[in-house]
Design an enzyme around this catalytic site. Sequence first.
Site, PDB file in Angstrom:
ATOM      1  CG  LEU A  74      -1.915  -1.161   1.422  1.00 22.23           C
ATOM      2  CD1 LEU A  74      -2.428  -1.065   2.874  1.00 22.23           C
ATOM      3  CD2 LEU A  74      -2.761  -1.329   0.188  1.00 22.23           C
ATOM      4  CD  GLU A  75       3.226   5.240  -3.701  1.00 22.05           C
ATOM      5  OE1 GLU A  75       3.707   6.622  -3.841  1.00 22.05           O
ATOM      6  OE2 GLU A  75       2.913   4.464  -4.679  1.00 22.05           O
TER       7      GLU A  75
END
Length: 159
Positions: A118-119
């Site tokens: 996840l970013e």
Amino acid sequence: MVVIHQPIGVASLITPWNFPLAMITRKAGAALAAGCTCVVKPAEDTPLTALAIANLATEAGIPPGVFNVITSDRHHAPSVGKQLCEHPLVAGISFTGSTNVGKLLYKQCSKGLKRLGLELGGNAPFVVFKSANIEQAVQGAIASKFRNAGQVGSFCKVF
């Protein structure tokens, strides 16, 4: 420490609307290099970039089924994301976008213990050390924050 690069299987890549070419190629390049197949779910606002990349992949000789694109409108995006997170053949999810959507995907992936990257909620942090030229640092921060119509952000902290 030993690092072993092995394919995990199908990687689902969910990308944001800003920088669609860069986001898709960054994620897909890593997945393909590791030996994974990809299912790209581009943002509803920028599906044509993903479709153009898929066309180029076909022209380059990438076999059918290795690089795949699934598009949707905004109304169906949550159900498409849920399917990708919960499908038993999808081994990993890579998502760049909002923290709220990231939390939802995290929850949906937990049922199958998928690998998840996840970013979330980034705003282009910007670090300035005391030894830096503060005027140049400010100009760099402003250029980063407002290039590309404000789709890139900066957070400036002086150390």
